[in-house]
Enzyme design. Sequence first.
Site, PDB file in Angstrom:
ATOM      1  N   LYS A 226       0.870  -1.185   0.000  1.00 41.91           N
ATOM      2  CA  LYS A 226       0.000   0.000   0.000  1.00 41.91           C
ATOM      3  C   LYS A 226       0.902   1.228   0.000  1.00 41.91           C
ATOM      4  O   LYS A 226       1.942   1.240   0.675  1.00 41.91           O
ATOM      5  CB  LYS A 226      -0.885  -0.048   1.256  1.00 41.91           C
ATOM      6  CG  LYS A 226      -1.916   1.063   1.353  1.00 41.91           C
ATOM      7  CD  LYS A 226      -2.798   0.877   2.594  1.00 41.91           C
ATOM      8  CE  LYS A 226      -3.859   1.952   2.707  1.00 41.91           C
ATOM      9  NZ  LYS A 226      -4.733   1.769   3.888  1.00 41.91           N
TER      10      LYS A 226
ATOM     11  N   SER B 198     -10.013  -0.573   7.104  1.00 47.09           N
ATOM     12  CA  SER B 198      -9.443  -0.450   5.753  1.00 47.09           C
ATOM     13  C   SER B 198      -8.727  -1.665   5.196  1.00 47.09           C
ATOM     14  O   SER B 198      -8.346  -1.651   4.029  1.00 47.09           O
ATOM     15  CB  SER B 198      -8.489   0.732   5.702  1.00 47.09           C
ATOM     16  OG  SER B 198      -9.230   1.907   5.602  1.00 47.09           O
TER      17      SER B 198
ATOM     18  N   SER C 253      -9.779   1.906   2.967  1.00 51.74           N
ATOM     19  CA  SER C 253      -8.883   2.697   2.141  1.00 51.74           C
ATOM     20  C   SER C 253      -7.856   1.862   1.387  1.00 51.74           C
ATOM     21  O   SER C 253      -7.263   2.348   0.441  1.00 51.74           O
ATOM     22  CB  SER C 253      -8.151   3.723   3.000  1.00 51.74           C
ATOM     23  OG  SER C 253      -7.280   3.056   3.914  1.00 51.74           O
TER      24      SER C 253
HETATM   25  N1  GLN Z   1     -13.154   4.222   6.477  1.00 53.10           N
HETATM   26  C1  GLN Z   1     -12.536   4.612   7.715  1.00 53.10           C
HETATM   27  C2  GLN Z   1     -12.098   6.044   7.643  1.00 53.10           C
HETATM   28  O1  GLN Z   1     -12.306   6.653   6.632  1.00 53.10           O
HETATM   29  C3  GLN Z   1     -11.395   3.720   8.026  1.00 53.10           C
HETATM   30  C4  GLN Z   1     -10.187   4.019   7.253  1.00 53.10           C
HETATM   31  C5  GLN Z   1      -9.036   3.156   7.604  1.00 53.10           C
HETATM   32  O2  GLN Z   1      -9.190   2.108   8.230  1.00 53.10           O
HETATM   33  N2  GLN Z   1      -7.859   3.606   7.220  1.00 53.10           N
HETATM   34  O3  GLN Z   1     -11.558   6.591   8.550  1.00 53.10           O
END
Ligand code: GLN
Length: 492
Positions: free
Chosen positions: A81, A180, A156
């Site tokens: 990532k 995410s 994400s």
């Molecule tokens: N969707 C969640 C957020 O926008 C989690 C994101 C994540 O786990 N990095 O904060």
Amino acid sequence: MNHSDLSYASAKKLSTMLKQGDVSALELTSHFLDRIRQLDGPLNSLITVSEEHAITAAKAADKALSDGTATPLTGIPLLHKDIFCTKGIKTTCASHMLDNFVPPYDATVVSRLNAAGTVTLGKTNMDEFAMGSSNETSFYGAVANPWDTDRVPGGSSGGSAAAIAAGFAPLSTGTDTGGSIRQPAALCGITGLKPTYGRVSRRGIIAFASSLDQAGPMTRSVEDAALMLNAMCGIDDGDSTSADIAVPDFTTLLEQDIAGLRIGLPKEYFSNDLDPQVSAQIHAALAELEKEGAKLVDIELPHTHQGIATYYVIAPAEASANLSRYDGVRFGHRCDDPKDLMDLYERSRSEGFGDEVQRRILVGTYALSAGFYDAYFKKAQQVRRIIANDFQRAFEQVDIIAGPAAPSVAFKKGEKAADPLAMYMEDVYTLSVNLAGLPGMSVPAGMIDGLPIGLQLIGRSFDEQTLLNAGHRFQQRTDWHLNTPTLAGAIS
Ligand code: GLN
């Protein structure tokens, strides 16, 4: 050799092939690089392809294989990532702010995987600074779901999930602050594990919310996740929150039977918010675990819904502090021709950050400000404790907790982009797990109209092993993790 066999082979299988000399690391690397070049256009799952690095690493892997110094991951292609610092390879966090950042060092996770002999093919697309659930906030454009390119891959770590589902590599890293790893894994039909907070070092991972962030494996199978976790975790002097706790070989107990395992079903996870078709598939998946001898137990996690409000105070508060370093002076994009220092700060940050990141910084700064700290941040910390206590109580009754990883299958691109609150609801089943610091995993557990869904398993602190064991038994009984999407233009 039939190359389609390579694209969707597990790391375990590829490792055997490498050791037997059926394929070389260099051949594997070229195969996956060609496939990425040929097929990633419409998916947009990668930000950077690191071909030169990959070829050098593949040659070193071939040497280790012939020397007899190979580990189980030697020569296995892998994607990171784009939130992990990779020495000499651009690391953007999918933000204009870090568009030209080439780190001078590797994140601990990256150096450990390098030491295990993996071959980094490139860096995957993501929501900007890991903020989002749809991979639509990337500066480099949205990622498409390989199962239906009109739909999102989740976020994400959407690029990582899409790339694994598309057969661009058997392994990828992801990070999970509120879901995410698990939510995109569910929406793309792959396996994703968020370890216990502290299990994996955060050094060199660009910080979003430091008390919640955790890195983990995204793979085709639970067995591969165990293999990859072995190489990723362990204490690290470079991260004061990395835990000084024994690291088992996560692959050894995979085959153990799960007769008598108590699986808790929180009634809050099967409420009206859950798509009825997803609910039916999750129940069918749980019935498979029952056939293995597991016992299903009804439980309660009464503060599940407070999780969203709590997370969306704590995560933005921590983000607002972490992101203050990107000011155009110390780090990040600098605007052209600033009039004075304030103009430099304002324009650099306005130009460098996208809308969602700016929204989080505003919310977080507000929640931490002198007049509102007690009402918001402090209160959220108190509720966080109550949520962790709910889990602790549940784990007096059960060994693991199961439910969906996401409320529905992958939604259409654009469907929730204009409604941040609808987007935040995507994480209702995942983010309390981060608030409590527990391990969680999503495994493919069904298909609805051609789109995958994920079963989430949540474990006790530092008990990834039980999750992996249950997930592996599930994958021995079912074939959901072997499904692959049909990609436009695919020939191999
Ligand atoms: N969707 C969640 C957020 O926008 C989690 C994101 C994540 O786990 N990095 O904060």
